[in-house]
Scaffold this motif. Structure first.
Motif: not given
Length: 122
Positions: A13-24
């Motif tokens: 849950l803490a990681a979900n508040r961090g930086l998000r980089v989406a790839r296919p």
């Protein structure tokens, strides 16, 4: 250097508040963990497929992370890969390239904008 595995829900849950980089094939989450070294976690939901498909995807992600994180991972960060629908069919070399690019973007602080919430939940 050994990589630790994230096991506690609170860390995910803490990681979900961090930086998000989406790839296919996946979404990479990177979040500082307060000096606990490089850690990784993997999440694949039931939307992706049955247990055989999900476990295969997790094995592939585990191998990708073990190869990439020692050199390219962010120091003292948690790295979480969330499986996306097309990820299990994607070529392994292509996934490795996409993970390298995602880690470079995360290191540069260039995350994707926060995702929009669906529905009426707040």
């Amino acid at each position: 250097m050994t990589l630790a595995t994230i096991r506690k829900r609170a860390d995910f849950l803490a990681a979900n508040r961090g930086l998000r980089v989406a790839r296919p094939g996946f979404v990479l989450l990177a979040h500082p963990n307060g000096g606990q070294g490089k850690r990784f976690g993997i999440t694949v939901t039931k939307k992706i497929g049955n247990a055989v498909v999900r476990n295969r995807m997790k094995r592939r992600f585990r191998e990708l992370l073990r190869a990439a994180l020692p050199e390219a991972g962010l120091p003292d960060h948690d790295h979480v890969l969330i499986g996306r629908e097309g990820g299990v069919e994607r070529d392994f070399a292509r996934l490795a390239d996409e993970l390298g690019e995602a880690l470079r973007r995360a290191a540069a602080g260039k995350g994707d904008p926060p995702r929009r919430r669906r529905g009426g939940r707040r």
